[in-house]
Design an enzyme around this catalytic site. Sequence first.
Site, PDB file in Angstrom:
ATOM      1  N   LYS A 273      -3.376  21.470  -7.739  1.00 56.51           N
ATOM      2  CA  LYS A 273      -2.823  22.365  -8.778  1.00 56.51           C
ATOM      3  C   LYS A 273      -2.310  21.539  -9.965  1.00 56.51           C
ATOM      4  O   LYS A 273      -1.602  20.546  -9.777  1.00 56.51           O
ATOM      5  CB  LYS A 273      -1.668  23.187  -8.202  1.00 56.51           C
ATOM      6  CG  LYS A 273      -2.142  24.232  -7.201  1.00 56.51           C
ATOM      7  CD  LYS A 273      -1.006  25.122  -6.761  1.00 56.51           C
ATOM      8  CE  LYS A 273      -1.531  26.138  -5.756  1.00 56.51           C
ATOM      9  NZ  LYS A 273      -0.633  26.370  -4.642  1.00 56.51           N
TER      10      LYS A 273
ATOM     11  N   GLU B 189       0.863  -1.179   0.000  1.00 52.41           N
ATOM     12  CA  GLU B 189       0.000   0.000   0.000  1.00 52.41           C
ATOM     13  C   GLU B 189       0.900   1.229   0.000  1.00 52.41           C
ATOM     14  O   GLU B 189       1.812   1.338   0.827  1.00 52.41           O
ATOM     15  CB  GLU B 189      -0.928   0.045   1.215  1.00 52.41           C
ATOM     16  CG  GLU B 189      -1.880   1.250   1.134  1.00 52.41           C
ATOM     17  CD  GLU B 189      -2.795   1.463   2.336  1.00 52.41           C
ATOM     18  OE1 GLU B 189      -3.654   2.350   2.256  1.00 52.41           O
ATOM     19  OE2 GLU B 189      -2.624   0.772   3.352  1.00 52.41           O
TER      20      GLU B 189
ATOM     21  N   GLU C 109       5.004   4.734   3.620  1.00 53.68           N
ATOM     22  CA  GLU C 109       4.508   6.024   4.109  1.00 53.68           C
ATOM     23  C   GLU C 109       5.681   7.005   4.179  1.00 53.68           C
ATOM     24  O   GLU C 109       6.772   6.654   4.588  1.00 53.68           O
ATOM     25  CB  GLU C 109       3.844   5.838   5.485  1.00 53.68           C
ATOM     26  CG  GLU C 109       3.455   7.094   6.224  1.00 53.68           C
ATOM     27  CD  GLU C 109       2.576   8.060   5.416  1.00 53.68           C
ATOM     28  OE1 GLU C 109       1.561   7.637   4.838  1.00 53.68           O
ATOM     29  OE2 GLU C 109       2.935   9.261   5.354  1.00 53.68           O
TER      30      GLU C 109
ATOM     31  N   TYR D 101      -9.514   7.081   6.267  1.00 60.68           N
ATOM     32  CA  TYR D 101     -10.165   8.166   5.516  1.00 60.68           C
ATOM     33  C   TYR D 101     -11.524   7.728   4.987  1.00 60.68           C
ATOM     34  O   TYR D 101     -12.450   8.508   4.927  1.00 60.68           O
ATOM     35  CB  TYR D 101      -9.263   8.631   4.364  1.00 60.68           C
ATOM     36  CG  TYR D 101      -8.311   9.735   4.783  1.00 60.68           C
ATOM     37  CD1 TYR D 101      -7.341   9.513   5.748  1.00 60.68           C
ATOM     38  CD2 TYR D 101      -8.393  10.999   4.218  1.00 60.68           C
ATOM     39  CE1 TYR D 101      -6.468  10.512   6.142  1.00 60.68           C
ATOM     40  CE2 TYR D 101      -7.526  12.021   4.608  1.00 60.68           C
ATOM     41  CZ  TYR D 101      -6.559  11.773   5.566  1.00 60.68           C
ATOM     42  OH  TYR D 101      -5.716  12.767   5.954  1.00 60.68           O
TER      43      TYR D 101
ATOM     44  N   ASP E  54      -3.287  11.745  -1.699  1.00 59.95           N
ATOM     45  CA  ASP E  54      -3.345  13.216  -1.669  1.00 59.95           C
ATOM     46  C   ASP E  54      -3.715  13.732  -3.059  1.00 59.95           C
ATOM     47  O   ASP E  54      -3.148  13.291  -4.062  1.00 59.95           O
ATOM     48  CB  ASP E  54      -1.984  13.785  -1.245  1.00 59.95           C
ATOM     49  CG  ASP E  54      -1.650  13.419   0.203  1.00 59.95           C
ATOM     50  OD1 ASP E  54      -2.581  13.096   0.968  1.00 59.95           O
ATOM     51  OD2 ASP E  54      -0.455  13.452   0.570  1.00 59.95           O
TER      52      ASP E  54
HETATM   53  N1  SAM Z   1      -4.346   5.510   2.987  1.00 57.02           N
HETATM   54  C1  SAM Z   1      -4.758   6.136   4.233  1.00 57.02           C
HETATM   55  C2  SAM Z   1      -6.266   6.140   4.345  1.00 57.02           C
HETATM   56  O1  SAM Z   1      -6.936   5.901   3.345  1.00 57.02           O
HETATM   57  O2  SAM Z   1      -6.765   6.367   5.450  1.00 57.02           O
HETATM   58  C3  SAM Z   1      -4.155   7.547   4.364  1.00 57.02           C
HETATM   59  C4  SAM Z   1      -4.639   8.565   3.366  1.00 57.02           C
HETATM   60  S1  SAM Z   1      -3.783  10.124   3.502  1.00 57.02           S
HETATM   61  C5  SAM Z   1      -4.842  11.239   2.729  1.00 57.02           C
HETATM   62  C6  SAM Z   1      -2.484   9.950   2.284  1.00 57.02           C
HETATM   63  C7  SAM Z   1      -1.202   9.411   2.881  1.00 57.02           C
HETATM   64  O3  SAM Z   1      -0.282   9.189   1.816  1.00 57.02           O
HETATM   65  C8  SAM Z   1      -0.514  10.366   3.835  1.00 57.02           C
HETATM   66  O4  SAM Z   1      -0.206   9.706   5.045  1.00 57.02           O
HETATM   67  C9  SAM Z   1       0.746  10.816   3.091  1.00 57.02           C
HETATM   68  O5  SAM Z   1       1.809  11.117   3.953  1.00 57.02           O
HETATM   69  C10 SAM Z   1       1.013   9.623   2.213  1.00 57.02           C
HETATM   70  N2  SAM Z   1       1.737   9.950   0.977  1.00 57.02           N
HETATM   71  C11 SAM Z   1       1.399  10.906   0.073  1.00 57.02           C
HETATM   72  N3  SAM Z   1       2.272  10.939  -0.951  1.00 57.02           N
HETATM   73  C12 SAM Z   1       3.187   9.964  -0.694  1.00 57.02           C
HETATM   74  C13 SAM Z   1       4.338   9.511  -1.377  1.00 57.02           C
HETATM   75  N4  SAM Z   1       4.748  10.086  -2.521  1.00 57.02           N
HETATM   76  N5  SAM Z   1       5.047   8.501  -0.840  1.00 57.02           N
HETATM   77  C14 SAM Z   1       4.656   7.928   0.326  1.00 57.02           C
HETATM   78  N6  SAM Z   1       3.575   8.323   1.032  1.00 57.02           N
HETATM   79  C15 SAM Z   1       2.839   9.327   0.528  1.00 57.02           C
END
Ligand code: SAM
Length: 212
Positions: A121, A43, A68, A194, A117
């Site tokens: 933009k 994941e 993460e 989420y 995320d």
């Molecule tokens: N997957 C979880 C959920 O659905 O509850 C967390 C969603 S949260 C909005 C997105 C997570 O992805 C954050 O913890 C962020 O730090 C991580 N993340 C975003 N871009 C990333 C990247 N390029 N590499 C690793 N982690 C990333």
Amino acid sequence: MRLRNITGSRERIAQSSYVVQEPHKWRGRWRELFQNRNAIRIEIGMGKGKFLHTLAAENPDINYIGIEKYSSVLLRAIQKMEEEELPNLRFIRMDAEELTEVFGEGEVDRIYLNFSDPWPKDRHAKRRLPSRQFLERYDKVLKPEGRLEFKTDNRALFDFAMDELPEAGWKAEAVTYDLHHENEMLSGNIMTEYEEKFSAIGNPICKYIIYR
Ligand code: SAM
């Protein structure tokens, strides 16, 4: 997800046996780390790790790796492992941009993206985890018959993700714009943090399963 910086989280992560400390060294050899030949599923952007922890507990014959970027978030996943240790679940703290340096060709059986995320933009589109740039990376590490699953409540991000598929040579095997009212795709669904939050306020959850 960015939590308040927790003092000492980097140090605690550096000492945790649940976190693979030098992931690049395991490229092409992840089965040796797990000491079995079971499939490896990852994941990306795992957050606090509820989804993957539940999956790993339910499927002891599959290995799971949660990726993460932020230490403060990863710490929560480690705390969950301290409460219920699972031999088939490990974590990596890294940016997913490094994916192909950490996993060899075809080494991964399935990829999960959950509530990635949105990077709204246009100039940041390539940072979105379902972007064509990331699909190219997934193409390298995912085995030929492998699948990628993506869930989000963000309709703009999901529309973008759908548009990226033909550009990157991927095809949709299943798509829904309202997962929680689509019995076939909902079967066996594990809610992420989420997903619980956004479905509770009535947001429909979009999901695709893709292959190439
Ligand atoms: N997957 C979880 C959920 O659905 O509850 C967390 C969603 S949260 C909005 C997105 C997570 O992805 C954050 O913890 C962020 O730090 C991580 N993340 C975003 N871009 C990333 C990247 N390029 N590499 C690793 N982690 C990333």
